[in-house]
Design an enzyme around this catalytic site. Structure first.
Site, short mmCIF file in Angstrom:
data_model
loop_
_atom_site.label_atom_id
_atom_site.label_comp_id
_atom_site.label_asym_id
_atom_site.label_seq_id
_atom_site.Cartn_x
_atom_site.Cartn_y
_atom_site.Cartn_z
CG ASN A 19 -24.62 84.89 15.45
OD1 ASN A 19 -25.40 85.10 14.51
ND2 ASN A 19 -23.86 83.81 15.52
CG MET A 94 -20.54 78.20 24.94
SD MET A 94 -21.36 77.53 23.48
CE MET A 94 -20.73 75.86 23.52
CG ASN A 111 -29.91 79.50 21.09
OD1 ASN A 111 -28.88 80.18 21.18
ND2 ASN A 111 -29.87 78.20 20.86
CG HIS A 113 -28.75 74.89 16.90
ND1 HIS A 113 -27.85 74.54 17.90
CD2 HIS A 113 -28.84 73.80 16.09
CE1 HIS A 113 -27.44 73.30 17.70
NE2 HIS A 113 -28.01 72.84 16.61
C1 GRF Z 1 -22.84 80.25 16.33
O1 GRF Z 1 -22.53 79.27 15.37
C2 GRF Z 1 -24.21 80.03 16.88
O2 GRF Z 1 -25.10 79.46 15.96
C3 GRF Z 1 -23.96 79.06 18.00
O3 GRF Z 1 -22.73 79.45 18.55
C4 GRF Z 1 -21.96 80.14 17.56
C5 GRF Z 1 -21.62 81.47 18.12
O4 GRF Z 1 -20.77 82.19 17.28
N1 GRF Z 1 -25.05 79.05 18.95
P1 GRF Z 1 -20.45 83.71 17.59
O5 GRF Z 1 -19.89 83.75 19.00
O6 GRF Z 1 -21.74 84.47 17.49
O7 GRF Z 1 -19.45 84.15 16.58
#
Ligand code: GRF
Length: 208
Positions: A19, A94, A111, A113
């Site tokens: 992301n 996290m 955020n 999700h």
């Molecule tokens: C994603 O699925 C997001 O929705 C969640 O954690 C994951 C992060 O994935 N909060 P990345 O590190 O962005 O690949």
């Protein structure tokens, strides 16, 4: 785009960073990712930041496992304020934020999700959705408050859950939607097109 109306975006991430990359490469309008903050020095997202030439830093999260320590959060809020950050995007970060960053960046923290909130907050949202037997899941971008995935919802994108889906296959399809939805939400925010009215986030159309 003049330098003055550009918005400086910081991304906080703990892991893979897809992301983060989508926010760097996608159309975020006036928003520009200028800083990546990680609480883990071995996070894959740090390599992505270096490849994308985005400045990164590893912060000391304090001694708790699932949230930032208060002094550490204070320090991070101070640093982001000094950096002139306009918007903070959590992207697989996290740890819960408990105070100083929420106060310093009120309604300026988002955020993403991997479920259609308020269904399946917290960890392993895709597994929760599969086990519950829902026919649709998806992703949600929301403003962050002190709760777990409880802030006002900005955008959602739905994904059909197929009979033969596994956690891996469903997660992959949701992730594709995440990579489109998150930049879109950032673009709207940075263009001043989002109004929070209680729990509702209104998207201002032309002329409204
Ligand atoms: C994603 O699925 C997001 O929705 C969640 O954690 C994951 C992060 O994935 N909060 P990345 O590190 O962005 O690949």
């Amino acid at each position: 785009m003049t330098v003055e109306n550009r918005k400086r975006v910081a991304v906080m991430a703990s892991g893979r960073g897809s992301n983060f990359e989508a926010l760097c490469r996608g159309d975020t309008g006036l928003g520009e990712v200028v800083l990546l903050i990680s609480d883990r020095k071995d996070a894959r997202v740090l390599e992505r930041a270096s490849d994308l030439k985005v400045r990164s830093m590893v912060i000391d999260p304090g001694s708790y496992r699932t949230r930032m320590g208060i002094p550490e959060e204070e320090e991070c809020a101070r640093m982001m304020t000094e950096e002139g950050i306009d918007l903070v995007c959590l992207a697989g970060f996290m740890r819960m934020l408990k105070g100083p960053i929420l106060e310093a960046f009120e309604r300026r923290i988002m955020n993403i999700h991997p479920a259609l909130l308020p269904a399946f907050p917290g960890l392993e949202a895709q597994r929760q959705a599969l086990e519950y037997g829902v026919k649709y899941s998806g992703c949600t971008v929301h403003y962050v408050d002190a709760g777990m995935d409880t802030g006002p919802i900005i955008l959602q994108s739905a994904v059909e859950v197929l009979d033969d889906d596994t956690v891996t296959s469903l997660s992959a399809r949701i992730l594709e939607r995440e990579h489109v939805t998150y930049p879109r939400a950032v673009k709207l925010h940075c263009a001043g097109k989002l109004r929070v009215e209680g729990r509702k986030v209104r998207i201002l159309r032309q002329g409204s």
